[in-house]
Design an enzyme around this catalytic site. Structure first.
Site, short mmCIF file in Angstrom:
data_model
loop_
_atom_site.label_atom_id
_atom_site.label_comp_id
_atom_site.label_asym_id
_atom_site.label_seq_id
_atom_site.Cartn_x
_atom_site.Cartn_y
_atom_site.Cartn_z
N CYS A 121 -15.64 23.48 24.80
CA CYS A 121 -16.29 22.98 23.58
C CYS A 121 -15.59 21.74 23.03
O CYS A 121 -16.23 20.89 22.39
CB CYS A 121 -16.28 24.07 22.50
SG CYS A 121 -17.44 25.41 22.81
N ASP A 170 -27.72 44.99 27.59
CA ASP A 170 -27.77 44.67 26.16
C ASP A 170 -27.99 45.86 25.24
O ASP A 170 -27.92 45.70 24.03
CB ASP A 170 -28.87 43.61 25.93
CG ASP A 170 -28.84 43.03 24.53
OD1 ASP A 170 -27.73 42.89 23.96
OD2 ASP A 170 -29.91 42.72 23.99
N CYS A 178 -16.37 19.32 19.67
CA CYS A 178 -17.78 19.40 19.28
C CYS A 178 -18.01 20.53 18.29
O CYS A 178 -17.45 21.63 18.43
CB CYS A 178 -18.64 19.61 20.52
SG CYS A 178 -20.41 19.79 20.17
N CYS A 208 -26.92 35.37 9.42
CA CYS A 208 -27.55 34.87 10.65
C CYS A 208 -29.04 35.25 10.67
O CYS A 208 -29.39 36.42 10.46
CB CYS A 208 -26.84 35.47 11.86
SG CYS A 208 -27.60 35.05 13.44
N CYS A 243 -23.18 23.08 17.21
CA CYS A 243 -23.80 24.37 16.94
C CYS A 243 -23.52 24.84 15.52
O CYS A 243 -24.40 25.40 14.85
CB CYS A 243 -23.33 25.41 17.96
SG CYS A 243 -21.55 25.71 17.96
#
Length: 353
Positions: free
Chosen positions: A195, A141, A198, A221, A201
């Site tokens: 997905c 990361d 849907c 965000c 989220c």
């Protein structure tokens, strides 16, 4: 029969590496090509060109290297993609009802995953290098490598409409680590998108940070704002954050695929009691030494005391709780200008409430 056809096929290293990965505590270990072309680099370039990266200037400076694994390391041929489950015991959104408490993203309530995973990745990478005689590099990361497209290509999961990775086995709650190697390893089958229609989220996002499915505007965000953004926030986003002082789990928690997820088995990833629902007044009173002591093992320590207390003061302003006024007043003379600005805003909001 020619001599070449009589040569035994090289032994497939994947079963042995998967067994070693399980022994090290990883929940999934899959393989992908690191050299084949992919569309992820173009998507990232468009994201940056549209300015959706906000103040993350490092995304601009590392854009070329980030565009493809071989742009960063030309010898990369294969990727070993590891996943480690950090599933919470309860839905983290429940804490938002307690306005005098601070909501910290559940991945940061236990030990820092960077430190936890990296050592295990290095151990697995060492075994891979010995077995295959090939150079390896380890990533968790912090390097210019796009792990999520590699994980999708390896079949770990797919990037959902919230742009995060979703697994049919682990849901949304897992960390990724990657080992790149110069060895050629047969890739696993890539995952496909599940997905469907849907949009749970997207609808769950408190700041409308998704301009469209599969697109994120980081500038809206809460994970970006609470962690990456150094300056004062736009006021509408301050109000929308509620009590989320570090990260945001809403889009992940809303995903229906989490019905297959389990709570983390790694004890060091379990939430520490003092970080499950800390009091806003106690968090606002932290000085630098207190902050470092409280978050010494957590990923929260990476943003520093000033940015964290700024976030806490925004949450105090949203609380509507007049008993928190002294906590905001005490920060009016704080050495950090961002904290002072947040304290004034919090007092104005409490007065209006």
């Amino acid at each position: 029969m020619s001599p070449s056809s009589q040569q035994p096929r090289p032994k497939d290293p994947r079963p042995g590496l998967r067994a070693r990965a399980r022994d090290l505590g990883f929940d999934v270990c899959r393989f992908a090509s690191a050299a084949e072309a992919w569309p992820a680099g173009d998507r990232l370039a468009a994201f940056v060109e549209d300015g959706r990266h906000g103040s993350m200037d490092w995304m601009v400076t590392t854009l070329d290297r980030r565009s493809h694994p071989t742009a960063m390391w030309p010898d990369a041929r294969s990727a070993v993609v590891l996943g480690l489950n950090y599933g919470p015991e309860t839905d983290p959104r429940g804490l938002q009802a307690f306005r005098d408490r601070a909501a910290i993203s559940c991945y940061a309530q236990g030990d820092d995953y960077h430190e936890l995973i990296k050592g295990r990745l290095k151990e697995l990478a060492g075994a891979l290098a010995r077995d295959l005689g090939a150079e390896v590099k380890v990533f968790v990361d912090t390097a210019p490598l796009m792990e999520k497209p590699l994980a999708e290509r390896a079949g770990v999961g797919w990037q959902g409409k919230h742009t995060n990775l979703v697994s049919r086995d682990l849901g949304s709650w897992f960390f990724l680590g990657v080992i790149l190697t110069a060895a050629e390893i047969e890739p696993d089958v890539a995952e496909t998108d599940h997905c469907g229609s849907c949009r749970a989220c997207l609808d769950a996002c408190p700041t409308a940070a998704f301009p469209a499915p599969y697109q994120l505007d980081a500038r809206r965000c809460l994970s970006y704002l609470t962690i990456e953004h150094a300056g004062p926030w736009p006021e509408d986003l301050r109000r929308a954050m509620g009590n989320r002082v570090y990260g945001c789990d809403d889009c992940l928690a809303a995903c229906p695929w989490n019905k297959f997820a389990q709570s983390a088995s790694e004890i060091r990833l379990h939430a520490r009691d003092e970080l499950k629902a800390p009091r806003l007044d106690e968090m606002a009173s932290l000085d630098d030494a207190g902050f470092r002591a409280l978050f010494r093992k957590s990923a929260v320590k990476r943003i520093g005391r000033d940015r964290f207390v700024r976030n806490v003061l925004y949450a105090i302003g949203n609380s509507g709780d007049a008993t928190l006024r002294p906590s905001a007043q005490a920060r009016l003379d704080d050495p950090d200008p961002g904290v002072r600005d947040a304290a004034r805003w919090a007092l104005d909001r409490l007065e209006a409430a």
